[in-house]
Design a protein around this motif. Structure first.
Motif, PDB file in Angstrom:
ATOM      1  N   VAL A  84       0.868  -1.163   0.000  1.00 43.28           N
ATOM      2  CA  VAL A  84       0.000   0.000   0.000  1.00 43.28           C
ATOM      3  C   VAL A  84       0.910   1.219   0.000  1.00 43.28           C
ATOM      4  CG1 VAL A  84      -1.682   1.325   1.360  1.00 43.28           C
ATOM      5  CG2 VAL A  84      -1.902  -1.161   1.161  1.00 43.28           C
ATOM      6  N   LEU A  85       0.516   2.267  -0.717  1.00 44.78           N
ATOM      7  CA  LEU A  85       1.365   3.443  -0.874  1.00 44.78           C
ATOM      8  C   LEU A  85       0.805   4.623  -0.086  1.00 44.78           C
ATOM      9  CD1 LEU A  85       1.970   3.175  -4.734  1.00 44.78           C
ATOM     10  CD2 LEU A  85       3.247   2.096  -2.852  1.00 44.78           C
ATOM     11  N   GLY A  86       1.693   5.300   0.642  1.00 39.13           N
ATOM     12  CA  GLY A  86       1.307   6.460   1.428  1.00 39.13           C
ATOM     13  C   GLY A  86       2.055   7.705   0.976  1.00 39.13           C
ATOM     14  N   PHE A  87       2.040   8.733   1.821  1.00 37.94           N
ATOM     15  CA  PHE A  87       2.708   9.990   1.492  1.00 37.94           C
ATOM     16  C   PHE A  87       4.220   9.853   1.631  1.00 37.94           C
ATOM     17  CE2 PHE A  87       1.762  10.157   6.031  1.00 37.94           C
ATOM     18  CZ  PHE A  87       2.947  10.619   6.588  1.00 37.94           C
ATOM     19  N   ASN A  88       4.944  10.848   1.137  1.00 38.27           N
ATOM     20  CA  ASN A  88       6.404  10.846   1.173  1.00 38.27           C
ATOM     21  C   ASN A  88       6.897  11.877   2.194  1.00 38.27           C
ATOM     22  OD1 ASN A  88       9.024  10.208   0.520  1.00 38.27           O
ATOM     23  ND2 ASN A  88       9.038  11.299  -1.424  1.00 38.27           N
ATOM     24  N   SER A  89       8.109  11.715   2.627  1.00 39.08           N
ATOM     25  CA  SER A  89       8.743  12.635   3.576  1.00 39.08           C
ATOM     26  C   SER A  89      10.252  12.520   3.416  1.00 39.08           C
ATOM     27  CB  SER A  89       8.332  12.310   5.014  1.00 39.08           C
ATOM     28  OG  SER A  89       8.606  10.951   5.315  1.00 39.08           O
ATOM     29  N   CYS A  90      10.980  13.493   3.986  1.00 34.52           N
ATOM     30  CA  CYS A  90      12.427  13.519   3.750  1.00 34.52           C
ATOM     31  C   CYS A  90      13.194  12.544   4.627  1.00 34.52           C
ATOM     32  CB  CYS A  90      12.972  14.936   3.927  1.00 34.52           C
ATOM     33  SG  CYS A  90      13.077  15.505   5.655  1.00 34.52           S
ATOM     34  N   GLY A  91      12.687  12.266   5.840  1.00 30.08           N
ATOM     35  CA  GLY A  91      13.376  11.361   6.753  1.00 30.08           C
ATOM     36  C   GLY A  91      14.549  11.986   7.475  1.00 30.08           C
TER      37      GLY A  91
END
Length: 366
Positions: A84-91
């Motif tokens: 399942v795909l969610g939002f992205n972030s820089c980490g």
């Protein structure tokens, strides 16, 4: 490789089904063959440029599918995994490092800019760039190169044609109740708006043991449906006196928690007025940029109430989505009661049915 995608060609324009070119996944990316993807209100407001993403673009951010290839730096996902795909972030920013990726300092760049951080786009149309990586994925397509931080592995028997909406809308509603507002057993909750986000909030409130769950909307059919997945009371705020009905249900105490999923400032004020002493108010709707809301702060100073804006349900997708899948398996998060599937060719109809309220959560299948 050539893929099929629904392209947003310009502001407010209908989606166009086109053949595009998808480049190879970068070292930190996963190439996914999409099985299905949810239709979310955020896609609509970006299509209409309420929130700007460069157009033409492939939107979509509630994807689910099977991994076909991985970049050389990816170690947590392998080909054949169901995801399942969610939002992205820089980490890397302070918020990400403190386990709050939904408040990533670089959230816009990773989710709305239409390009990777290095300025490249994964998609092109006969040499013309098409914005990609919407919410790290751009899932209105048969295939997508997805940031590994957007990928959540699920069980091999997980129904991918159902679970995609966990990546945003349903995670947002449930997470607002469980993670952000921390609703506890026995509390009273008012949910303003019974679309996909509000409906998932109702389900989550029921799952954690809230004993009074009030669904508030203008559409009687949605309110009736809400009773089937957790609402104990319903109010049609267009035909009933909202304040009077709330008083009938909870008396002078008000509700413990009010969640506005509409993004309409007048409704946000109603949510604030609904809570009692030490009440908590959450806002997850998407108002227009620059919108303001006023609150009474004189007499309500004695209430000690709090107001919180909430992004993506305060969730870490890799941690929270599997929890929601477990709740679904136990029958406590019956998302199948909200969904209707549409083939990719009917994506414009899916958006129309979502806007009219005919379908709470449309899912486009490939």
């Amino acid at each position: 490789m050539e893929i099929t995608a629904a392209v947003t060609p310009g502001k407010g324009a209908p989606f166009e089904i086109k053949t595009l070119q998808l480049d190879d996944p970068r070292p930190d990316e996963v190439q996914v063959k999409l099985t299905a993807t949810g239709v979310c209100h955020t896609d609509a407001i970006v299509r209409d440029q309420v929130y700007p993403t460069p157009l033409p673009a492939v939107l979509g951010h509630e994807g689910a599918g099977i991994v076909e290839a991985i970049g050389e730096a990816v170690t947590t996902i392998k080909p054949g995994d169901r995801v399942v795909l969610g939002f992205n972030s820089c980490g890397e920013c302070t918020q990400c490092l403190h386990g709050r990726p939904a408040y990533c300092k670089n959230f816009y760049d990773h989710n709305f800019s239409g390009v990777r951080i290095d300025g490249t786009t994964a998609l092109s149309d006969n040499g013309t760039q098409v914005s990609s990586h919407f919410f790290g994925q751009s899932s209105f397509a048969s295939h997508a190169n997805v940031s590994v931080r957007s990928v959540v592995k699920v069980d091999d028997d997980a129904p991918l044609d159902l679970l995609g909406p966990l990546g945003c809308g349903l995670m947002t509603g449930a997470g607002s109740i469980i993670n952000a507002l921390k609703v506890g057993a026995g509390e009273t909750v008012a949910i303003f708006g019974t679309g996909a986000v509000g409906s998932s909030a109702i389900m989550a409130a029921a799952a954690v043991g809230a004993t009074t769950i009030i669904a508030i909307d203008l559409v009687d059919s949605r309110l009736e449906a809400a009773k089937d997945y957790g609402a104990t009371d319903t109010i049609n705020s267009g035909s009933e006196d909202l304040g009077k009905r709330l008083h009938e249900i909870v008396g002078d105490d008000g509700v413990n928690v009010a969640l506005d999923t509409t993004g309409i400032t007048a409704v946000t004020r109603q949510a604030a007025d609904a809570v009692g002493i030490n009440g908590r108010v959450g806002l997850v709707g998407a108002p227009n940029l620059g919108d303001e809301v006023s609150f009474e702060v004189g007499a309500s100073l004695l209430k000690g109430w709090s107001f919180q804006t909430i992004i993506e349900g305060d969730a870490v997708p890799q941690e929270f989505i599997p929890k929601l899948v477990r709740l679904w398996r136990q029958g406590k998060f019956p998302i199948e009661k909200l969904t209707q599937t549409y083939p990719l060719a009917d994506i414009n109809q899916a958006f129309e049915d979502s806007a009219s309220g005919k379908t709470i959560k449309p899912i486009v299948t490939f």
